[in-house]
Motif scaffolding. Structure first.
Motif, short mmCIF file in Angstrom:
data_model
loop_
_atom_site.label_atom_id
_atom_site.label_comp_id
_atom_site.label_asym_id
_atom_site.label_seq_id
_atom_site.Cartn_x
_atom_site.Cartn_y
_atom_site.Cartn_z
N ASP A 422 0.85 -1.19 0.00
CA ASP A 422 0.00 0.00 0.00
C ASP A 422 0.89 1.24 0.00
N GLY A 423 1.50 1.48 -1.14
CA GLY A 423 2.41 2.60 -1.30
C GLY A 423 2.55 2.91 -2.78
N PRO A 424 3.52 3.71 -3.16
CA PRO A 424 3.69 4.06 -4.57
C PRO A 424 3.76 2.83 -5.46
N GLU A 425 2.92 2.80 -6.47
CA GLU A 425 2.80 1.62 -7.33
C GLU A 425 4.10 1.29 -8.05
N ARG A 426 4.89 2.31 -8.39
CA ARG A 426 6.11 2.07 -9.17
C ARG A 426 7.14 1.21 -8.43
N TYR A 427 7.02 1.12 -7.09
CA TYR A 427 7.98 0.33 -6.33
C TYR A 427 7.49 -1.09 -6.03
N ARG A 428 6.26 -1.37 -6.36
CA ARG A 428 5.69 -2.68 -6.02
C ARG A 428 6.43 -3.80 -6.76
N GLY A 429 6.70 -4.86 -6.03
CA GLY A 429 7.35 -6.03 -6.63
C GLY A 429 8.86 -5.96 -6.68
#
Length: 483
Positions: A422-429
């Motif tokens: 649950d944070g900036p999408e660009r860092y997911r994964g």
């Protein structure tokens, strides 16, 4: 192709071929594991296992007895055979304490240590059927001659001899995690346990194993060197074959051909979002074109483990976002290694790493605020652990213990952002870890995995200028050249 064939054939001259297949008529006794007589290329006279002498094994037992109370008895069980199916066993991995104290690499035995009798070994008995199917094993003769036990008996006599030894003892010590019914089901043991006379031996054995001897450090450095060379070859291989399963196979192959007996653990090969799973082990996905791959690997050399991690883009270039996060982990790795010296502790180094990562993740924008709970969701791991005969070695030793020269630890900062973050999408994964082995020395430390590149510019240069693949085409060339 013809030129390659001639070169390969030239290396095997007739004289070399004759030497390679020379045989001796001298009979060499088979004790079920390497000896200087059976494996002179591997061991020197006076060694029970490669690089570890008879004197060192005797010294280990003497030091353990010095730690144990008078009239106490230490019981150490060998690893049992574990079955994969009804007829297929798993590959044996000897119990570390049993190997550390006896040098015996075979299953099913029991070592008993006391001030009164010294080392007494109960050894498995092989019948003719076992020898035909599985080969020779070490018996009581090997216990006395090779492992230098003061007394040795076949396992069939354990029920008659061991209970009396227990009854004469004021205290029993054993490793609770590796206990076997062979002795725990004995009435004498059950009675001792009932009245509180049984304690955990690993408190003492882990203390002994914590600081490594010069011979142990030699093996650990060799194990680390093998793992570094293997991972470097795998990194180069990844640009041509970016598949988790192939990279796992490649690193194991490269370790084994350099002399490692096995991997220290199942390789972690996490491509893309799989890298955010800390101990990911499926290794069954193709790595995306712009994804990172996180590889956590280690091998075992004559009982001593290595453990290191690198993260890189098989495509050859870090994106700006990947580079930003990677650089934070890299700087944390370097700063924590600078703290590694006598008197520091893993706990102190860990706390410092949390400060660095919290601050960095907040500045980057992965975390909205300097919040430990949120940080813990992205990195629930310790900065490192002790390393030796087990990957997480000497686990009974507190991380608050001041480090001493001869102790080996890992330094492994990382960040693991799940796809559900649950944070900036660009860092997911994103999953990034950089792990090194560090030996504590009198003046500071020595990085045993320092030969494995971790700087961005070095990794990109290697992948773009020196990468190669040995795929089916390469294998076919070798097959044709040697046929």
């Amino acid at each position: 192709m013809k030129i390659l064939s001639r070169k390969l054939l030239h290396r095997l001259s007739s004289k070399q071929a004759i030497r390679s297949y020379g045989y001796s008529t001298k009979r060499i006794s088979d004790f079920g594991q390497p000896t200087p007589a059976s494996h002179p290329h591997l061991m020197k006279e006076g060694e029970i296992t490669p690089a570890i002498t008879t004197e060192e094994y005797i010294s280990r037992r003497k030091r353990l007895l010095e730690l144990l109370p008078e009239k106490s008895l230490a019981i150490i069980a060998a690893a049992p055979v574990k079955m994969m199916t009804d007829v297929v066993p798993y590959t044996l991995r000897q119990d570390a304490d049993y190997l550390y104290l006896t040098g015996c690499q075979q299953p099913g035995g029991l070592a008993v240590l006391s001030h009164e009798q010294g080392l007494c070994m109960f050894m498995p008995e092989a019948n003719a059927h076992d020898v035909v199917w599985q080969g020779q094993i070490a018996g009581i003769d090997a216990a006395l001659k090779i492992f230098k036990a003061e007394e040795a008996y076949p396992m069939s006599k354990l029920n008659k001899i061991l209970p009396d030894m227990m009854k004469r003892s004021s205290k029993l010590f054993h490793n609770k995690l590796t206990a076997t019914p062979t002795y725990t089901d004995l009435e004498a043991f059950e009675k001792a346990a009932h009245v509180g006379k049984v304690s955990d031996l690993s408190i003492f054995t882990h203390e002994l194993r914590w600081v490594k001897s010069p011979a142990e450090l030699k093996l650990m450095k060799e194990s680390a060197s093998i793992a570094c060379q293997a991972l470097l070859q795998t990194m180069l291989f990844s640009k041509v074959y970016p598949h988790e399963g192939m990279l796992s196979a490649k690193v194991e192959y490269e370790c084994r051909v350099r002399g490692a007996q096995r991997m220290a653990f199942n390789p972690v090969v996490g491509g893309g979002p799989n890298g955010s799973v800390i101990h990911y082990s499926r290794n069954d996905q193709r790595i995306g074109d712009a994804d990172l791959v996180l590889m956590d690997v280690g091998c075992e050399l004559h009982g001593y483990c290595s453990d290191l991690t690198r993260t890189w883009p098989p495509c050859g270039s870090f994106s700006s976002l990947q580079e930003e996060v990677y650089d934070l982990i890299l700087q944390t790795n370097k700063e924590c290694i600078r703290l590694c010296k006598p008197g520091a502790s893993i706990r102190q180094i860990h706390n410092y790493s949390v400060e660095l990562l919290l601050k960095g993740l907040t500045e980057i924008g992965i975390l909205e605020r300097d919040d430990f709970i949120s940080y813990h969701q992205l990195n629930p791991t310790s900065i490192g652990h002790y390393l030796g005969m087990d990957v997480h070695d000497s686990s009974m030793i507190s991380y608050d213990r001041p480090l001493k020269p001869g102790v080996v630890i890992t330094i492994e900062p990382g960040i693991y952002v799940p796809s559900s973050f649950d944070g900036p999408e660009r860092y997911r994964g994103i999953g990034i870890r950089i792990e090194d082995e560090v030996l504590i020395t009198e003046t500071g430390c020595e990085v045993l995995t320092g030969s494995m590149p971790k700087e961005i510019k070095h990794i990109e240069s290697l992948l773009n200028n020196h990468s190669h693949g040995m795929g089916m085409e390469g294998h076919n060339i070798i097959k044709a050249a040697t046929s």
